[in-house]
Design a protein around this motif. Structure first.
Motif, short mmCIF file in Angstrom:
data_model
loop_
_atom_site.label_atom_id
_atom_site.label_comp_id
_atom_site.label_asym_id
_atom_site.label_seq_id
_atom_site.Cartn_x
_atom_site.Cartn_y
_atom_site.Cartn_z
N ALA A 103 -14.64 8.97 9.82
CA ALA A 103 -14.45 7.72 9.07
C ALA A 103 -13.78 7.93 7.73
O ALA A 103 -13.27 6.98 7.14
CB ALA A 103 -15.80 7.02 8.89
N ASN A 104 -13.79 9.15 7.20
CA ASN A 104 -13.24 9.41 5.87
C ASN A 104 -11.97 10.24 5.99
O ASN A 104 -12.03 11.40 6.42
CB ASN A 104 -14.27 10.14 5.00
N PRO A 105 -10.80 9.70 5.62
CA PRO A 105 -9.55 10.47 5.75
C PRO A 105 -9.47 11.67 4.83
O PRO A 105 -8.60 12.52 5.02
CB PRO A 105 -8.48 9.43 5.42
N GLN A 106 -10.35 11.75 3.83
CA GLN A 106 -10.34 12.90 2.93
C GLN A 106 -11.18 14.06 3.46
O GLN A 106 -11.27 15.10 2.83
CB GLN A 106 -10.84 12.51 1.54
N ILE A 107 -11.77 13.87 4.63
CA ILE A 107 -12.57 14.92 5.26
C ILE A 107 -11.75 15.55 6.38
O ILE A 107 -11.25 14.87 7.27
CB ILE A 107 -13.88 14.35 5.84
N SER A 108 -11.62 16.85 6.33
CA SER A 108 -11.01 17.60 7.41
C SER A 108 -12.12 18.35 8.13
O SER A 108 -12.62 19.37 7.63
CB SER A 108 -9.96 18.59 6.86
N ALA A 141 -7.95 17.50 0.88
CA ALA A 141 -8.96 17.21 1.88
C ALA A 141 -10.10 18.21 1.76
O ALA A 141 -9.89 19.40 1.51
CB ALA A 141 -8.35 17.27 3.28
N VAL A 142 -11.33 17.72 1.91
CA VAL A 142 -12.51 18.58 1.88
C VAL A 142 -12.71 19.16 3.28
O VAL A 142 -12.79 18.43 4.26
CB VAL A 142 -13.75 17.80 1.43
N GLU A 176 0.84 -1.19 0.00
CA GLU A 176 0.00 0.00 0.00
C GLU A 176 0.87 1.24 0.00
O GLU A 176 1.93 1.27 0.63
CB GLU A 176 -0.91 0.02 1.23
N PHE A 177 0.41 2.25 -0.72
CA PHE A 177 1.12 3.53 -0.75
C PHE A 177 0.07 4.62 -0.54
O PHE A 177 -0.89 4.70 -1.29
CB PHE A 177 1.82 3.73 -2.10
N ARG A 178 0.24 5.42 0.49
CA ARG A 178 -0.74 6.44 0.82
C ARG A 178 -0.11 7.82 0.74
O ARG A 178 0.94 8.05 1.34
CB ARG A 178 -1.31 6.22 2.23
N THR A 179 -0.76 8.70 0.01
CA THR A 179 -0.31 10.09 -0.07
C THR A 179 -1.45 10.94 -0.58
O THR A 179 -2.35 10.45 -1.27
CB THR A 179 0.91 10.23 -1.01
N ARG A 180 -1.42 12.22 -0.24
CA ARG A 180 -2.36 13.18 -0.82
C ARG A 180 -1.67 14.08 -1.84
O ARG A 180 -2.31 14.87 -2.50
CB ARG A 180 -2.96 14.06 0.29
N ALA A 181 -0.36 13.95 -1.94
CA ALA A 181 0.40 14.81 -2.83
C ALA A 181 0.39 14.28 -4.25
O ALA A 181 0.33 13.07 -4.48
CB ALA A 181 1.85 14.93 -2.33
N ALA A 182 0.47 15.20 -5.22
CA ALA A 182 0.60 14.81 -6.62
C ALA A 182 2.04 14.42 -6.91
O ALA A 182 2.97 14.88 -6.26
CB ALA A 182 0.17 15.97 -7.51
N GLY A 183 2.23 13.53 -7.88
CA GLY A 183 3.59 13.13 -8.24
C GLY A 183 3.59 11.85 -9.06
O GLY A 183 2.54 11.34 -9.46
N ALA A 235 -15.73 32.11 7.44
CA ALA A 235 -14.87 30.98 7.80
C ALA A 235 -14.64 30.08 6.59
O ALA A 235 -15.59 29.74 5.87
CB ALA A 235 -15.50 30.17 8.93
N PRO A 236 -13.39 29.70 6.31
CA PRO A 236 -13.10 28.90 5.11
C PRO A 236 -13.60 27.47 5.25
O PRO A 236 -13.20 26.75 6.16
CB PRO A 236 -11.57 28.95 5.03
N ALA A 237 -14.48 27.08 4.36
CA ALA A 237 -15.03 25.71 4.39
C ALA A 237 -15.60 25.38 3.02
O ALA A 237 -16.05 26.26 2.29
CB ALA A 237 -16.12 25.59 5.45
N ASP A 238 -15.56 24.10 2.67
CA ASP A 238 -16.21 23.62 1.46
C ASP A 238 -17.67 23.29 1.73
O ASP A 238 -18.54 23.49 0.88
CB ASP A 238 -15.49 22.38 0.92
N ILE A 239 -17.93 22.74 2.93
CA ILE A 239 -19.28 22.32 3.31
C ILE A 239 -19.53 22.76 4.74
O ILE A 239 -18.66 22.64 5.61
CB ILE A 239 -19.43 20.78 3.20
#
Length: 203
Positions: free
Chosen positions: A56-61, A37-38, A3-10, A74-78
């Motif tokens: 439960a979702n690592p893509q949610i901040s 992250a959202v 497994e390889f985990r990252t949020r960075a592009a490359g 306040a900065p937010a997507d949702i």
């Protein structure tokens, strides 16, 4: 397998360190997109009711604030508004949970107690994979959807979950998914997953 985990592009490169007759297939490269992250801000007096579903979702901040800390800039997507009406209103995608009757984005026709959830509108993405029926909701708001609104969950008395696809997107829940029998059902985390994915399809 690994497994390889990252949020960075490359570029992710894998090489086979062997010598064979076909060296051209000993190397593979994948271009990975960035995964941002959202940002979700939750305004709630009882954040512990919503924290498990969002964690439960690592893509949610997720950031939890008291209603008194509301700031429209306040900065937010949702935004998730738990029994709270913001003043002034925000122009962001918003999930309303049991909105105050006087400031609800969808007209509240009635309030009922100990009501059975009769059906999910499975043709809508927000109801995907939701099968729970005959759940007893301890308290529920019955909505009167406006033109263009979509009823997603219904009791025999009327809609209790309404979605509006206009920009910004809006969902109103006439019940609290973190209270009553629903919090122990698989439908609760699935509902949150559907809500967030509908508002941010990249999730």
């Amino acid at each position: 397998a690994f497994e390889f985990r990252t949020r960075a592009a490359g570029l992710l490169e894998a090489r086979l360190l062997v010598q064979d007759a076909f060296p051209g297939d000993d190397r593979g490269v994948l271009e990975l997109p960035a995964q941002r992250a959202v940002k979700v801000i939750v305004y709630s007096a009882e954040p512990e009711l919503l924290q498990p579903a969002l964690a439960a979702n690592p893509q949610i901040s997720a950031e939890f604030r008291r209603p008194s800390e509301y700031r429209p800039e306040a900065p937010a997507d949702i935004l998730i508004l738990d029994r709270f009406r913001p003043q002034p209103a925000s122009a962001r995608d918003t999930i309303w949970i049991e909105p105050p009757v006087s400031g609800s984005p969808v007209r509240v026709r009635a309030t009922a107690h100990n009501v059975a959830l009769a059906r999910w509108r499975s043709e809508h993405p927000l109801a995907e994979s939701l099968r729970a029926r005959d759940l007893r909701l301890p308290s529920v708001q019955i909505f009167e959807p406006a033109a263009g609104d979509m009823a997603v969950a219904e009791t025999e008395a009327g809609p209790v979950m309404v979605a509006r696809e206009a920009k910004p997107k809006m969902v109103a829940l006439g019940f609290h998914p973190g209270r009553g029998a629903l919090r122990h059902e698989l439908a609760a985390p699935l509902l949150f997953a559907n809500l967030l994915r509908w508002m941010r399809p990249e999730l």
